[in-house]
Design a protein around this motif. Structure first.
Motif, PDB file in Angstrom:
ATOM      1  N   PRO A  13       0.586 -10.434  -4.071  1.00  0.00           N
ATOM      2  CA  PRO A  13       2.027 -10.688  -3.960  1.00  0.00           C
ATOM      3  C   PRO A  13       2.750  -9.708  -3.036  1.00  0.00           C
ATOM      4  CG  PRO A  13       1.330 -10.824  -6.244  1.00  0.00           C
ATOM      5  CD  PRO A  13       0.157 -10.332  -5.452  1.00  0.00           C
ATOM      6  N   ILE A  14       2.377  -8.433  -3.073  1.00  0.00           N
ATOM      7  CA  ILE A  14       3.024  -7.460  -2.192  1.00  0.00           C
ATOM      8  C   ILE A  14       2.668  -7.756  -0.738  1.00  0.00           C
ATOM      9  CG2 ILE A  14       3.102  -5.025  -1.510  1.00  0.00           C
ATOM     10  CD1 ILE A  14       2.822  -4.317  -4.460  1.00  0.00           C
ATOM     11  N   MET A  15       1.408  -8.092  -0.477  1.00  0.00           N
ATOM     12  CA  MET A  15       1.002  -8.412   0.892  1.00  0.00           C
ATOM     13  C   MET A  15       1.708  -9.675   1.363  1.00  0.00           C
ATOM     14  SD  MET A  15      -0.589  -7.133   3.401  1.00  0.00           S
ATOM     15  CE  MET A  15      -1.736  -5.952   2.758  1.00  0.00           C
ATOM     16  N   ALA A  16       1.965 -10.595   0.467  1.00  0.00           N
ATOM     17  CA  ALA A  16       2.706 -11.806   0.830  1.00  0.00           C
ATOM     18  C   ALA A  16       4.111 -11.432   1.297  1.00  0.00           C
ATOM     19  CB  ALA A  16       2.767 -12.765  -0.346  1.00  0.00           C
ATOM     20  N   GLU A  17       4.743 -10.447   0.639  1.00  0.00           N
ATOM     21  CA  GLU A  17       6.060  -9.978   1.074  1.00  0.00           C
ATOM     22  C   GLU A  17       5.973  -9.334   2.452  1.00  0.00           C
ATOM     23  OE1 GLU A  17       8.358  -7.613  -1.698  1.00  0.00           O
ATOM     24  OE2 GLU A  17       7.367  -8.620  -3.372  1.00  0.00           O
ATOM     25  N   VAL A  18       4.925  -8.561   2.687  1.00  0.00           N
ATOM     26  CA  VAL A  18       4.722  -7.915   3.986  1.00  0.00           C
ATOM     27  C   VAL A  18       4.601  -8.979   5.073  1.00  0.00           C
ATOM     28  CG1 VAL A  18       3.091  -6.542   5.369  1.00  0.00           C
ATOM     29  CG2 VAL A  18       3.700  -5.807   3.053  1.00  0.00           C
ATOM     30  N   ILE A  19       3.793  -9.981   4.816  1.00  0.00           N
ATOM     31  CA  ILE A  19       3.575 -11.038   5.808  1.00  0.00           C
ATOM     32  C   ILE A  19       4.865 -11.816   6.054  1.00  0.00           C
ATOM     33  CG2 ILE A  19       2.330 -13.172   6.298  1.00  0.00           C
ATOM     34  CD1 ILE A  19      -0.001 -11.933   4.614  1.00  0.00           C
ATOM     35  N   ALA A  20       5.566 -12.139   4.986  1.00  0.00           N
ATOM     36  CA  ALA A  20       6.825 -12.887   5.134  1.00  0.00           C
ATOM     37  C   ALA A  20       7.842 -12.084   5.940  1.00  0.00           C
ATOM     38  CB  ALA A  20       7.377 -13.239   3.759  1.00  0.00           C
ATOM     39  N   ALA A  21       7.946 -10.793   5.668  1.00  0.00           N
ATOM     40  CA  ALA A  21       8.882  -9.949   6.421  1.00  0.00           C
ATOM     41  C   ALA A  21       8.466  -9.844   7.885  1.00  0.00           C
ATOM     42  CB  ALA A  21       8.960  -8.556   5.796  1.00  0.00           C
ATOM     43  N   SER A  47       4.938  -3.356   6.065  1.00  0.00           N
ATOM     44  CA  SER A  47       4.032  -2.714   5.117  1.00  0.00           C
ATOM     45  C   SER A  47       4.599  -1.382   4.641  1.00  0.00           C
ATOM     46  CB  SER A  47       2.657  -2.499   5.736  1.00  0.00           C
ATOM     47  OG  SER A  47       1.807  -1.860   4.807  1.00  0.00           O
ATOM     48  N   ILE A  48       5.141  -0.609   5.563  1.00  0.00           N
ATOM     49  CA  ILE A  48       5.718   0.680   5.180  1.00  0.00           C
ATOM     50  C   ILE A  48       6.916   0.452   4.256  1.00  0.00           C
ATOM     51  CG2 ILE A  48       6.914   2.729   6.045  1.00  0.00           C
ATOM     52  CD1 ILE A  48       5.067   2.432   8.583  1.00  0.00           C
ATOM     53  N   HIS A  52       4.923   1.293   1.148  1.00  0.00           N
ATOM     54  CA  HIS A  52       5.020   2.730   1.413  1.00  0.00           C
ATOM     55  C   HIS A  52       3.743   3.283   2.034  1.00  0.00           C
ATOM     56  CE1 HIS A  52       8.821   2.720  -0.581  1.00  0.00           C
ATOM     57  NE2 HIS A  52       8.290   2.295  -1.705  1.00  0.00           N
ATOM     58  N   ARG A  53       3.137   2.451   2.880  1.00  0.00           N
ATOM     59  CA  ARG A  53       1.964   2.913   3.622  1.00  0.00           C
ATOM     60  C   ARG A  53       1.748   1.989   4.816  1.00  0.00           C
ATOM     61  NH1 ARG A  53      -2.623   0.011   3.468  1.00  0.00           N
ATOM     62  NH2 ARG A  53      -2.812  -1.606   1.889  1.00  0.00           N
ATOM     63  N   PRO A  54       1.242   2.550   5.905  1.00  0.00           N
ATOM     64  CA  PRO A  54       0.913   1.689   7.049  1.00  0.00           C
ATOM     65  C   PRO A  54      -0.402   0.953   6.786  1.00  0.00           C
ATOM     66  CG  PRO A  54       0.462   3.969   7.584  1.00  0.00           C
ATOM     67  CD  PRO A  54       1.062   3.961   6.210  1.00  0.00           C
ATOM     68  N   ALA A 108       8.799  11.255   3.350  1.00  0.00           N
ATOM     69  CA  ALA A 108       7.364  11.443   3.573  1.00  0.00           C
ATOM     70  C   ALA A 108       6.562  10.449   2.737  1.00  0.00           C
ATOM     71  CB  ALA A 108       6.954  12.871   3.243  1.00  0.00           C
ATOM     72  N   HIS A 109       6.893  10.356   1.467  1.00  0.00           N
ATOM     73  CA  HIS A 109       6.179   9.423   0.571  1.00  0.00           C
ATOM     74  C   HIS A 109       6.401   7.973   1.009  1.00  0.00           C
ATOM     75  CE1 HIS A 109       4.687   7.444  -2.994  1.00  0.00           C
ATOM     76  NE2 HIS A 109       5.844   6.801  -3.082  1.00  0.00           N
ATOM     77  N   ASN A 110       7.640   7.625   1.333  1.00  0.00           N
ATOM     78  CA  ASN A 110       7.978   6.236   1.646  1.00  0.00           C
ATOM     79  C   ASN A 110       7.371   5.719   2.942  1.00  0.00           C
ATOM     80  OD1 ASN A 110       9.409   5.962  -0.710  1.00  0.00           O
ATOM     81  ND2 ASN A 110      11.406   6.158   0.241  1.00  0.00           N
ATOM     82  N   ILE A 111       6.951   6.611   3.822  1.00  0.00           N
ATOM     83  CA  ILE A 111       6.321   6.128   5.055  1.00  0.00           C
ATOM     84  C   ILE A 111       4.814   6.385   5.074  1.00  0.00           C
ATOM     85  CG2 ILE A 111       8.454   6.267   6.407  1.00  0.00           C
ATOM     86  CD1 ILE A 111       7.253   8.743   7.801  1.00  0.00           C
TER      87      ILE A 111
END
Length: 143
Positions: A13-21, A47-48, A52-54, A108-111
């Protein structure tokens, strides 16, 4: 758009949000194929923002449904490297967050940095000054 649709069905589900964005950020003009660098930049930023990660090269190649070597070759033909796109996204998001008054540890954490020191070193390479100096200078110029 077509490159990003297939992985959407088999992702978390999180990756789906990344792809949609990322799809929102890419060109929607029919028949006009966006450059790989623009797609990678959109995926990294999303993704970031959401994870919170590349993304790694392997993850990006999976999402674009191309072999890693094809991704590398395509980016090279556009005159850019994968790490430049990843760091460019991190840099842009870090600048925005610091200008918005976020704490350095939070940025730092968020990126995607595990330690503040690693982030500070990277930010110093990008900007030529530490994150705290950057925020101080920006605060002075904003007044």
């Amino acid at each position: 758009d077509q490159l990003l649709r297939c992985p959407l069905r088999r992702s978390s589900p999180i990756m789906a949000e990344v792809i949609a964005a990322a799809m929102e950020g890419s060109s929607d003009q029919p028949g006009n194929q966006p450059e790989f660098s623009a797609l990678v930049r959109s995926l990294q930023s999303a993704s970031i923002k959401y994870q919170h990660r590349p993304l790694s090269q392997i993850e990006v190649s999976w999402l674009l449904d191309v072999p890693v070597r094809t991704l590398q070759h395509s980016l090279k033909s556009e005159g850019v490297r994968f790490d430049q796109l990843r760091d460019g996204s991190r840099h842009k998001l870090a600048r925005q967050a610091l200008l918005n008054g976020r704490e350095i540890e939070e940025v730092a954490h968020n990126i995607g940095f595990a330690h503040r020191q690693s982030f500070s070193e990277a930010f110093s390479k990008w900007e030529g000054c530490s994150p705290s100096e950057f925020r101080s200078r920006s605060h002075v110029t904003a007044e």
